[in-house]
Design a protein around this motif. Structure first.
Motif, short mmCIF file in Angstrom:
data_model
loop_
_atom_site.label_atom_id
_atom_site.label_comp_id
_atom_site.label_asym_id
_atom_site.label_seq_id
_atom_site.Cartn_x
_atom_site.Cartn_y
_atom_site.Cartn_z
N GLN A 150 33.49 17.51 14.96
CA GLN A 150 33.62 16.60 13.82
C GLN A 150 32.28 16.30 13.16
OE1 GLN A 150 35.71 13.05 15.07
NE2 GLN A 150 36.93 14.19 16.55
N PHE A 151 31.20 16.69 13.82
CA PHE A 151 29.86 16.30 13.35
C PHE A 151 29.15 17.53 12.81
CE2 PHE A 151 25.64 14.23 13.87
CZ PHE A 151 25.95 13.01 13.32
N SER A 152 29.13 17.67 11.49
CA SER A 152 28.57 18.87 10.88
C SER A 152 27.05 18.88 11.01
CB SER A 152 28.95 18.93 9.40
OG SER A 152 28.28 17.90 8.68
N LYS A 153 26.47 20.05 10.82
CA LYS A 153 25.02 20.18 10.91
C LYS A 153 24.32 19.37 9.82
CE LYS A 153 24.64 24.58 13.34
NZ LYS A 153 24.05 25.94 13.35
N ARG A 154 25.00 19.12 8.74
CA ARG A 154 24.40 18.32 7.67
C ARG A 154 24.12 16.89 8.12
NH1 ARG A 154 26.69 19.49 1.63
NH2 ARG A 154 26.21 21.72 1.52
N LYS A 155 24.89 16.43 9.09
CA LYS A 155 24.72 15.05 9.57
C LYS A 155 23.74 14.95 10.74
CE LYS A 155 29.36 13.63 8.13
NZ LYS A 155 30.67 13.10 8.58
N GLN A 156 23.40 16.07 11.33
CA GLN A 156 22.42 16.06 12.41
C GLN A 156 21.02 15.86 11.83
OE1 GLN A 156 22.83 19.44 15.03
NE2 GLN A 156 25.06 19.35 14.97
N TYR A 157 20.16 15.21 12.60
CA TYR A 157 18.79 14.98 12.11
C TYR A 157 17.84 14.76 13.28
CZ TYR A 157 20.15 10.05 12.79
OH TYR A 157 20.60 8.87 13.32
N ASN A 158 16.55 14.86 12.97
CA ASN A 158 15.49 14.62 13.94
C ASN A 158 14.75 13.34 13.60
OD1 ASN A 158 15.90 17.12 15.33
ND2 ASN A 158 14.81 18.16 13.66
N ARG A 174 18.64 -0.46 19.38
CA ARG A 174 17.94 0.13 18.25
C ARG A 174 18.39 -0.58 16.98
NH1 ARG A 174 19.38 4.88 19.45
NH2 ARG A 174 21.12 5.11 17.99
N TYR A 175 17.44 -0.94 16.11
CA TYR A 175 17.76 -1.66 14.87
C TYR A 175 17.24 -0.88 13.67
CZ TYR A 175 17.88 -5.31 11.32
OH TYR A 175 18.12 -6.03 10.18
N LYS A 176 18.08 -0.74 12.66
CA LYS A 176 17.72 -0.02 11.44
C LYS A 176 16.90 -0.92 10.52
CE LYS A 176 19.96 2.01 7.35
NZ LYS A 176 21.28 2.28 6.71
N ASP A 219 13.61 3.11 12.31
CA ASP A 219 14.30 2.31 13.33
C ASP A 219 13.25 1.66 14.23
OD1 ASP A 219 16.85 2.99 12.51
OD2 ASP A 219 17.03 4.65 13.93
N ILE A 220 13.58 0.48 14.74
CA ILE A 220 12.74 -0.17 15.74
C ILE A 220 13.64 -0.53 16.92
CG2 ILE A 220 13.05 -2.50 14.76
CD1 ILE A 220 10.12 -3.06 15.57
N GLY A 221 13.10 -0.47 18.12
CA GLY A 221 13.95 -0.73 19.26
C GLY A 221 13.22 -1.30 20.46
N TYR A 263 10.62 7.25 13.14
CA TYR A 263 10.71 7.66 11.74
C TYR A 263 11.66 8.85 11.64
CZ TYR A 263 9.47 9.69 7.23
OH TYR A 263 9.52 10.21 5.96
N ILE A 264 12.67 8.75 10.80
CA ILE A 264 13.68 9.80 10.66
C ILE A 264 13.20 10.86 9.68
CG2 ILE A 264 16.02 10.30 9.88
CD1 ILE A 264 16.80 7.53 10.89
#
Length: 300
Positions: free
Chosen positions: A26-34, A204-206, A212-214, A288-289
């Motif tokens: 259900q999770f396409s590569k477009r939604k994956q990130y580093n 983790r907080y956006k 993000d900070i956590g 950092y995303i």
């Protein structure tokens, strides 16, 4: 206690595998990130040189800093993998940790051991979010609790400070900082590079679209009892090959009036011996995303 941690690790693994399998399609590569991050942490240790001879016992005044960097890849709505590098210090001191008026701690006070140990760690862990993100990184949830578990390799080098100097006729210098592993104080040539099992949890907080900070706490279950160079029993003085080895290996015992005497009874208890050492890392991390590049469709 050991069974509890074993069950927790097994549960995390099973839940992660099931969730990953269910969500992967259900999770396409477009939604994956580093993402890349830094962490500033506090470091503590559980072992033989603590207030109580038990895993939960630690001395908060012995807390030392730890810093780290990491890179994380999100594979599925709840599943990520993180590789991290970290460097920090743990420390212990019988004089400060053990209460000489406590019958259970009196031995450790008179043992008068101390150590400091710089630890460099490389870890790889799987992260399981308790709140799923089925959208892209921009629409990720504002607040996410998570748990993690994995494997780490660490290098350490316990050192001790000479106290009492020539009072005991050792010939070593007052205040000298000595590498303990080469001394073989218990006749054991233990390794300085070992494996540990990191596990724990955090929140983790956006902050905004990219940051993000956590807060996170993680335990490291090691397979060595020599983070503090203390484990078993005192050995025969004839087997201690240097002045420094005789100083630390035979025990320079602090008496009630503050003086020092030799304590060397081969076979006498030096450490607890039946528990491996642990260390714990607690701290703040900022990530950092790295926005994924989206390829536009080509039309002919």
């Amino acid at each position: 206690m050991k069974q509890f941690f074993t069950h927790i690790l097994a549960l995390l693994l099973v839940v992660s595998l099931v969730a990953s399998e269910a969500n992967a399609q259900q999770f396409s590569k477009r939604k994956q990130y580093n993402s890349v991050g830094v962490s500033l942490n506090a470091m503590n240790y559980f072992g033989d040189i603590v207030p109580k001879a038990s895993i939960p016992s630690l001395r908060f005044a012995a807390t030392r800093p730890n810093i780290g960097v990491n890179i994380t890849h999100r594979f599925a709505p709840r599943i990520s993998a993180r590789v991290a590098l970290a460097y920090g210090q743990i420390t212990g001191d019988d004089e400060k940790a053990a209460d000489k008026t406590d019958p259970d701690a009196r031995f450790r006070y008179h043992r008068n051991m101390n150590f400091r140990n710089n630890i460099f760690e490389v870890s790889a862990v799987g992260i399981f979010d308790l709140i799923a993100n089925r959208n892209n990184y921009i629409k990720r949830p504002d607040f996410v609790p998570y748990v993690f578990a994995g494997v780490a390799v660490f290098h350490h080098n316990p050192r001790g400070e000479v106290r009492g100097g020539d009072i005991a006729g050792t010939g070593v210098t007052q205040g000298a900082i000595v590498n303990l592993q080469p001394l073989r104080t218990e006749g054991v040539d233990y390794a300085l590079t070992n494996i540990s099992i990191p596990f724990g949890g955090g929140v983790r907080y956006k902050l905004n679209k990219s940051f993000d900070i956590g807060l996170e706490i993680g335990w490291r279950k090691t397979f060595t009892d020599y983070l503090d160079d203390v484990s078993g029993v005192y050995i025969d003085q004839a087997k201690l090959g240097s002045a420094e080895a005789r100083y630390f290996g035979r025990g320079i015992t602090r008496t009630d009036d503050g003086t020092f005497i030799n304590f060397n009874v081969p076979g006498e208890m030096r450490g607890k011996g039946n528990e491996k050492d642990w260390y714990i890392v607690t701290g703040l991390n900022v990530n950092y995303i790295l926005a994924p590049r989206v390829k536009s469709p080509k039309f002919r």
